[in-house]
Design an enzyme around this catalytic site. Structure first.
Site: not given
Length: 317
Positions: A232, A260, A288
């Protein structure tokens, strides 16, 4: 065993997985919905962000099963009020995430992206003057922060490249050896950083890991070094990382960001950071995708791991 499923999630649904589970396990009872069913008596709740109503509706509930790895902060907060319930995560994405992490290590350490960009315009400079920083991995030290399902796979991959691999794990109190990997307690990290040409972050987000890698930790890394983050973004201090990368002695491969896109129909114009990481040639940017939501095998992997997890719960493991 009665299993209630909350299938809504920004990045995926569980429809395909549920069809497989229902077909293969007719002896299990499945109900689906954001609200508790009438006369709720489910023993297992599958939900990424369970509500208090869902957690308290069934007196028989013993286990909350997340449909992915990692615990969202909102889930951690609400579960703190239900200490009698077991919380389990799913590791179906461990293989894909580890694969991406190793890809980012190699791409960042060897300057693959700048070399590719140059070749597309007929520029062979990278053959004779490697992009900065470019580094050899074989024979050098590597540290994997977080030695869970993903971390173990990453560590084995780095060892296969000839690196001397150490890992830190929060749940251990003394060092031990796992194959080619030396596993240390989490508080040994600062001792390991000066000999870490590669630093890979695979820890879950938690109060203990927020800001784990800051200016002081980055300053301990050797020159040159590569940092890869597939955990993260909050594990790393955003400003400190940008400033360190801008200096040119560190390369990075980043699959997680401070901001994001979370909806598949809103993917344009979403800044990943308050800092212009995209302007730095020594950073490999990845949106991601370590969890492999879009891989054709993703639903199959999730169904298989969910079935295994539910079978363990049913057997009392």
């Amino acid at each position: 065993m009665w299993i209630h499923v909350v299938s809504a999630h920004p990045n995926f649904t569980l429809e395909a997985e549920l069809r497989v589970l229902v077909e293969r396990n007719p002896h299990w009872r499945f109900t689906i919905g954001d609200e508790p069913p009438a006369d709720a008596g489910y023993q297992v709740l599958i939900a990424s962000r369970p509500t208090r109503e869902l957690l308290s509706a069934s007196p028989r509930l013993t286990t909350v099963q997340l449909p992915f790895s990692g615990v969202p902060a909102v889930t951690r907060e609400v579960m703190a009020d239900f200490p009698h319930l077991e919380l389990r995560s799913l590791h179906h994405n461990a293989g894909p995430t580890a694969e991406l992490a190793l890809g980012l290590v190699l791409a960042a350490a060897r300057g693959i992206v700048p070399a590719d960009t140059g070749m597309r315009s007929g520029d062979w400079t990278s053959r004779f003057v490697p992009p900065r920083p470019t580094m050899l991995l074989d024979g050098h030290g590597a540290t994997v922060v977080g030695y869970g399902e993903i971390g173990r796979r990453v560590a084995r991959g780095l060892a296969a490249l000839g690196m001397r691999v150490r890992a830190t794990r929060a749940s251990v109190t003394s060092a031990y050896t796992d194959g080619d990997v030396e596993v240390r307690p989490a508080d040994a990290l600062t001792e390991l950083l000066p000999d870490s040409r590669v630093l890979v972050l695979t820890v879950p987000a938690s109060p203990a890991t927020t800001g784990l890698i800051g200016e002081a930790e980055l300053a301990l890394l050797p020159v040159p070094a590569t940092l890869v983050n597939v955990s993260r973004a909050t594990v790393v201090d955003e400003k400190a990382l940008y400033e360190k990368l801008r200096g040119g002695d560190l390369a990075a491969g980043l699959d997680v960001w401070w901001d994001e896109a979370i909806e598949p129909d809103a993917v344009h114009g979403v800044p990943a950071s308050a800092y212009p990481f995209h302007e730095l040639p020594n950073v490999v940017l990845s949106p991601h995708r370590g969890g492999a939501f879009s891989l054709p095998e993703s639903a199959v992997l999730r169904a298989a791991h969910l079935e295994k997890a539910l079978a363990e719960i049913a057997s009392g493991k």
